[in-house]
Design a protein around this motif. Sequence first.
Motif, mmCIF file in Angstrom:
data_model
loop_
_atom_site.group_PDB
_atom_site.id
_atom_site.type_symbol
_atom_site.label_atom_id
_atom_site.label_comp_id
_atom_site.label_asym_id
_atom_site.label_seq_id
_atom_site.Cartn_x
_atom_site.Cartn_y
_atom_site.Cartn_z
ATOM 1 N N LEU A 196 -5.404 -4.137 18.939
ATOM 2 C CA LEU A 196 -6.266 -3.222 18.196
ATOM 3 C C LEU A 196 -6.332 -3.496 16.697
ATOM 4 O O LEU A 196 -7.381 -3.319 16.081
ATOM 5 N N LEU A 197 -5.236 -3.893 16.098
ATOM 6 C CA LEU A 197 -5.195 -4.044 14.642
ATOM 7 C C LEU A 197 -6.192 -5.076 14.106
ATOM 8 O O LEU A 197 -6.856 -4.796 13.100
ATOM 9 N N ILE A 222 -8.964 -4.262 10.966
ATOM 10 C CA ILE A 222 -8.815 -4.688 9.569
ATOM 11 C C ILE A 222 -9.565 -5.965 9.209
ATOM 12 O O ILE A 222 -9.710 -6.256 8.028
ATOM 13 N N LEU A 223 -10.043 -6.727 10.193
ATOM 14 C CA LEU A 223 -10.711 -7.988 9.872
ATOM 15 C C LEU A 223 -12.221 -7.808 9.787
ATOM 16 O O LEU A 223 -12.809 -7.054 10.553
ATOM 17 N N ARG A 270 -13.225 -11.656 13.000
ATOM 18 C CA ARG A 270 -12.618 -10.804 14.019
ATOM 19 C C ARG A 270 -12.255 -11.563 15.301
ATOM 20 O O ARG A 270 -11.175 -11.373 15.851
ATOM 21 N N ALA A 271 -13.143 -12.420 15.796
ATOM 22 C CA ALA A 271 -12.874 -13.123 17.048
ATOM 23 C C ALA A 271 -11.671 -14.055 16.914
ATOM 24 O O ALA A 271 -10.762 -14.034 17.756
ATOM 25 N N LEU A 272 -11.642 -14.840 15.853
ATOM 26 C CA LEU A 272 -10.526 -15.756 15.634
ATOM 27 C C LEU A 272 -9.231 -14.977 15.403
ATOM 28 O O LEU A 272 -8.187 -15.314 15.958
ATOM 29 N N GLY A 273 -9.290 -13.944 14.594
ATOM 30 C CA GLY A 273 -8.094 -13.136 14.327
ATOM 31 C C GLY A 273 -7.558 -12.467 15.576
ATOM 32 O O GLY A 273 -6.344 -12.428 15.803
ATOM 33 N N SER A 274 -8.443 -11.951 16.412
ATOM 34 C CA SER A 274 -8.011 -11.317 17.659
ATOM 35 C C SER A 274 -7.402 -12.342 18.603
ATOM 36 O O SER A 274 -6.390 -12.069 19.265
ATOM 37 N N ALA A 275 -8.005 -13.534 18.671
ATOM 38 C CA ALA A 275 -7.459 -14.590 19.523
ATOM 39 C C ALA A 275 -6.082 -15.027 19.039
ATOM 40 O O ALA A 275 -5.167 -15.233 19.847
ATOM 41 N N MET A 276 -5.918 -15.154 17.721
ATOM 42 C CA MET A 276 -4.621 -15.547 17.176
ATOM 43 C C MET A 276 -3.565 -14.464 17.420
ATOM 44 O O MET A 276 -2.421 -14.763 17.757
ATOM 45 N N ALA A 277 -3.954 -13.201 17.266
ATOM 46 C CA ALA A 277 -3.011 -12.102 17.504
ATOM 47 C C ALA A 277 -2.589 -12.051 18.979
ATOM 48 O O ALA A 277 -1.407 -11.870 19.294
ATOM 49 N N ALA A 278 -3.553 -12.205 19.886
ATOM 50 C CA ALA A 278 -3.233 -12.179 21.317
ATOM 51 C C ALA A 278 -2.344 -13.358 21.700
ATOM 52 O O ALA A 278 -1.376 -13.200 22.452
#
Length: 124
Positions: A43-44, A48-49, A54-62
């Motif tokens: 979710l974070l 915040i991105l 957003r897509a790259l950040g979510s993929a990196m977080a996952a």
Amino acid sequence: LLLTGALVASARGARLAATVGVVVAMALLVTSFGIGLGPVPWLLPAEILPEDQRALGSAMAASTNWLANFAVTQAFLPMLTALGPLAFAPFAGVLAVGLAFAAAAVPETRGKSLSEIQRELGRR
């Protein structure tokens, strides 16, 4: 998971109360993690991105989340062997550091627009 815990406890000759205790403890763990820290990596980034990241950040977080899960899974049994009943102490230490980081660096996003969040992050 619940069935596995109950079967392991009963296979070791545990009484019914101990088996029920294992099942209840596991259910509480899964529930508290699901409403606590569990959804944070999912979710974070969306909160915040900016949209273009957003897509790259979510993929990196996952990916980081799954790698950390793998590392914990691989490290736990050797830690249990080495530390015995204190095997959870290193995890508690990591949790304390994470809590301090979140308190210091992660902005509150409730009721704020993306531009407000970005301004707040820009000031840090």
